[in-house]
Design an enzyme around this catalytic site. Structure first.
Site, short mmCIF file in Angstrom:
data_model
loop_
_atom_site.label_atom_id
_atom_site.label_comp_id
_atom_site.label_asym_id
_atom_site.label_seq_id
_atom_site.Cartn_x
_atom_site.Cartn_y
_atom_site.Cartn_z
N LEU A 83 0.82 -1.21 0.00
CA LEU A 83 0.00 0.00 0.00
C LEU A 83 0.85 1.26 0.00
O LEU A 83 0.44 2.31 -0.49
CB LEU A 83 -0.92 0.01 1.23
CG LEU A 83 -1.98 -1.10 1.30
CD1 LEU A 83 -2.71 -1.04 2.63
CD2 LEU A 83 -2.96 -0.98 0.15
N GLY A 84 2.03 1.18 0.57
CA GLY A 84 2.91 2.35 0.63
C GLY A 84 4.18 2.04 1.38
O GLY A 84 4.29 1.04 2.10
N GLN A 98 9.69 4.43 8.20
CA GLN A 98 9.83 3.42 9.24
C GLN A 98 9.42 2.02 8.79
O GLN A 98 9.44 1.09 9.57
CB GLN A 98 9.01 3.83 10.47
CG GLN A 98 9.48 5.13 11.08
CD GLN A 98 8.61 5.58 12.23
OE1 GLN A 98 7.74 4.86 12.67
NE2 GLN A 98 8.84 6.79 12.68
N GLY A 99 8.99 1.84 7.53
CA GLY A 99 8.65 0.51 7.08
C GLY A 99 7.75 0.52 5.86
O GLY A 99 7.45 1.56 5.28
N THR A 100 7.29 -0.70 5.47
CA THR A 100 6.41 -0.90 4.32
C THR A 100 5.07 -1.41 4.81
O THR A 100 5.01 -2.24 5.71
CB THR A 100 7.03 -1.91 3.35
OG1 THR A 100 8.33 -1.45 2.97
CG2 THR A 100 6.18 -2.07 2.11
N VAL A 101 3.97 -0.92 4.21
CA VAL A 101 2.62 -1.31 4.61
C VAL A 101 2.00 -2.19 3.53
O VAL A 101 2.00 -1.84 2.35
CB VAL A 101 1.73 -0.07 4.86
CG1 VAL A 101 0.34 -0.50 5.31
CG2 VAL A 101 2.36 0.83 5.91
N LYS A 152 1.95 -3.40 8.79
CA LYS A 152 3.15 -2.55 8.68
C LYS A 152 4.37 -3.38 9.03
O LYS A 152 4.55 -3.80 10.17
CB LYS A 152 3.02 -1.35 9.60
CG LYS A 152 4.23 -0.40 9.56
CD LYS A 152 4.00 0.77 10.49
CE LYS A 152 5.18 1.73 10.48
NZ LYS A 152 4.96 2.86 11.41
N ASP A 184 4.06 14.58 14.23
CA ASP A 184 4.28 14.52 12.77
C ASP A 184 2.95 14.67 12.05
O ASP A 184 2.60 13.87 11.17
CB ASP A 184 4.96 13.20 12.39
CG ASP A 184 5.56 13.25 10.98
OD1 ASP A 184 5.69 14.37 10.44
OD2 ASP A 184 5.89 12.19 10.43
#
Length: 742
Positions: free
Chosen positions: A422-423, A427-430, A444, A541
């Site tokens: 998804l994106g 901090q990581g990949t979803v 995530k 953020d």
């Protein structure tokens, strides 16, 4: 300032071979060195010794030792490598202090030459403090920037924002422009330096640079006038004859991929590229495996004698060198009798049988134990013990957080298929997944968690586990028994607010009604975090990419990886500066103290995005050096506010509503945090604007209505640009189609 030893020997390291045979680097009959620098072909001292005029080197005898000057760029070379790199000596000069934005170019240009500035080995350095620097890649775009704050007592040697900062470079640059500004007044004539530098050199000498920061009144007394810079070069390899044992790889297709000085460059197969597709194909050339030397000379690649170096061969007995390789001899001892051979064979067979039986009987137990130990190892490394401590010490609903198994999440995401992504974030990949009960979730997959970052990951689990709000993404659970930790959220299907603002469509345009509702929902969620949660939480953020829209286009605040819980009586957090450029509170920049009013500032920027449809940082505005917040405040002060509003806002919103929201934005963006409203006050005012819009204001709100009307009347609405065709839907930026969500 003397250059460190690492620069004086880098050329030697790159050109040193494992052979005792001398290798010729220059063209036959041409000098091989100028002073202490080896000049390898296609470079050469004089036009007859180089491949073309771009690689002519002039050996200046005005100094001892002589200096090699690359003629096409008129710069001194500190080292040159046949592996596509060269280190040159670039001039450095200090900045003049100014609280106004100034644009400046570095003192050299590589246009018209085969050289580019390496983004792999260099950084842009802002040496000094209270200076902001924006890097311009060209006339219309801004690549990156950084801010250095002052701290006389700091012992930080990382150049990461305290007394010094550095930023990365985009690939392929031949000239650099930057804009700088001092963020507070000073009596000094000079405020520091902005220069490009080779990363290893700068890291080695950073302690020396710290002495420059104590006295910037006369910087040239410090003898800092030059810095080494790594350039990358390419050459048309088809115009001359290469070595018989050389191969070339095209650089055109992957201009952002560069190679280390002494690394074999066979990372990409030349069969991927069709030479006929390139009129002038630039190639990176090197000697084949088993050879070394200069691939650009006909006899430049020489066979390596692997047998002369035990580290290059795995032979137990005799080693025989061959062209490009080697072979090993394994002689048979004929003194061993046939009986001994039989005994050895029988013993080997029995040993193999016993080993096989033992392996067969213990395989299941060993596999199970290994699997259990790996899971325990990952659980501890991913912060499981820290999470257990948080669970045992908290009175909140953390016990409701589910611990998913690695098998369950691998099955849900089709083993983390690329099509499920998804994106990707910092901090990581979803990934999108489906649980066995049919629920759609977002998984995530965090980046590898270092020991120092465990608190950041566990922090997101703890904070989201104690939040229960309809406008905040719900954490369903986590998995800690995998190599990298996993978080499982509810799936939010309709993308980010950023996409809907800046990539609108006709099918579902972002109307004025929706913008107000989204602002109210986000303000309500932040108000809940600040004042209604069991422990106040600062998000840290807030930006339009961290606001998701669900199936009914309701706002959902996400990404709590940098959030922090604070004590009831605590007024601020003192941390290293985190967040997103364009949304960060200027007070937070200077003090590193994050307060609830810092979240208010970031929310104010999001509201201005909703009003204007513009991005927080824009290359067009960067040309005049202003962020969206600054642009908005200046337009409001100059009574040109309605010139920057989105066409749909002007068409659908009432004047008093628009001005009321703009006035609220102005208060949220006040440079003095104490003058900003709280998120609770912001949420109440947005609800009041909605009640005013619905015509259901109670008697005790009449004074507020009069105040909003008075604000609206103070603006000259005739200044709205007549070039905006409010009745023509094709003129609205929100009328472009929205890309389908995955």
């Amino acid at each position: 300032m003397r250059l460190p030893l690492i620069l004086q020997i880098v050329s030697f390291l790159c050109l040193t071979t494992t052979m005792a045979v001398a290798i010729s680097w220059s063209k036959p009959g041409c000098p091989e060195q100028c002073g202490n620098v080896t000049i390898p072909y296609p470079f050469g001292i004089g036009p007859k010794c180089s491949a073309n005029s771009s690689f002519v080197v002039i050996c200046s005898n005005d100094t001892i030792p002589p200096k090699p000057i690359v003629s096409s760029i008129k710069m001194e070379a500190l080292s040159i490598s046949v592996h596509g790199t060269a280190i040159i000596k670039q001039p450095v000069s200090p900045m003049n202090c100014s609280d106004k934005q100034k644009k400046q170019s570095l003192e050299f240009s590589l246009f018209g030459s085969p050289f580019t500035i390496s983004h792999t080995y260099n950084s842009l350095v802002n040496l000094g403090c209270q200076n902001t620097v924006w890097l311009s890649a060209n006339e219309t775009s801004t690549a990156s920037g950084c801010l250095a704050i002052c701290d006389d007592n700091s012992t930080d040697t990382t150049c990461n924002g305290v007394n010094c900062c550095q930023t990365t470079l985009p690939p392929g640059l031949q000239q650099i422009q930057y804009t700088y500004r001092s963020i507070q007044s000073t009596n000094n004539s000079y405020c520091g330096y902005v220069f490009l530098a080779y990363d290893k050199w700068f890291q080695e000498d950073y302690k020396t640079f710290q002495g420059l920061q104590s006295d910037l009144s006369n910087p040239f007394d410090k003898e800092f006038r030059y810095a080494p810079l790594v350039l990358e070069w390419e050459i048309n390899a088809t115009s001359y004859e290469l070595s018989n044992y050389a191969s070339c790889t095209y650089l055109n297709a992957y201009p952002s991929k560069y190679y280390d000085f002494c690394r074999n460059p066979s990372l990409y197969s030349s069969s991927l590229f069709n030479e006929n597709d390139y009129k002038f194909p630039s190639k990176y050339c090197s000697c084949l495996d088993g050879f070394e030397g200069n691939p650009y000379l006909h006899e430049g690649c020489i066979d390596i004698d692997e047998c002369s170096n035990p580290t290059l061969n795995g032979c137990i007995y005799n080693c025989t060198n061959t062209i490009g390789s080697f072979s090993c001899d394994h002689p048979v001892d004929h003194k061993i009798g046939s009986r001994v051979k039989i005994l050895i064979s029988i013993g080997s067979g029995l040993g193999a049988l016993i080993l096989l039986l033992g392996s067969w009987t213990s395989t299941k137990a060993i596999k199970k134990r290994i699997k259990t130990n790996r899971k325990c190892k990952f659980f501890k490394r991913n912060g499981g013990l820290l999470l257990e401590q948080q669970l045992s010490s908290s009175d909140s609903g953390l016990h409701k957080t589910k611990l998913f198994s690695s098998k369950e999440l691998a099955q849900a995401t089709d083993r983390y298929n690329e099509n499920r992504i998804l994106g990707r974030g910092g901090q990581g990949t979803v990934y999108k997944g489906m649980l066995t009960d049919g629920r759609i979730v977002a998984v995530k997959k965090s980046k590898r968690v270092d020991e120092g970052d465990l608190e950041v990951f566990i922090n997101e689990v703890v904070i989201l586990s104690q939040i229960n709000h309809r406008n905040i993404v719900k954490l369903l659970g986590c998995c800690l028994e995998t190599e990298v930790p996993l978080l499982v959220y509810e799936f939010i299907p309709n993308g980010t607010l950023f996409q809907h603002i800046h990539d609108p469509n006709d099918g579902f345009p972002l109307s004025w009604e929706m913008r107000l509702r989204i602002a109210r929902e986000v303000a309500g969620a932040l108000s809940y975090l600040h004042s209604a949660a069991s422990t106040p939480i600062y998000h840290r953020d807030i930006k339009s990419t961290n606001i998701l829209l669900d199936d009914k286009y309701r706002a959902k605040v996400s990404d709590f990886g940098t959030s922090r819980s604070v004590a009831i009586d605590q007024t601020h957090l003192t941390t290293r500066v985190l967040g997103t450029f364009g949304y960060l509170d200027p007070e937070y920049f200077q003090s590193s103290q994050f307060t609830e009013k810092s979240d208010v500032y970031s929310f104010g920027v999001v509201m201005v995005e909703l009003l204007t449809g513009e991005k927080a940082i824009s290359s067009i505005r960067a040309e005049v050096g202003r962020s969206l917040a600054t642009h908005f405040l200046d337009s409001m002060e100059e009574n040109h506010l309605f010139d920057i509003f989105d066409a749909r806002v002007l068409k659908e919103g009432k004047k008093d509503e628009i001005v009321a929201v703009a006035e609220l934005c102005r208060r949220c963006l006040h440079l003095n945090g104490k003058r900003r409203p709280t998120m609770k006050e912001v949420a109440v005012e947005l609800e009041g604007i909605q009640r005013l819009k619905e015509g259901s204001i109670q008697n005790h709100d009449e004074n507020k209505e009069d105040h909003l009307i008075e604000i609206a009347e103070s603006y000259d609405f005739s200044l709205i640009s007549g070039s905006i065709p409010l009745d023509n839907k094709t003129a609205c930026s929100d009328d472009h189609p929205l890309l389908d969500e995955p």
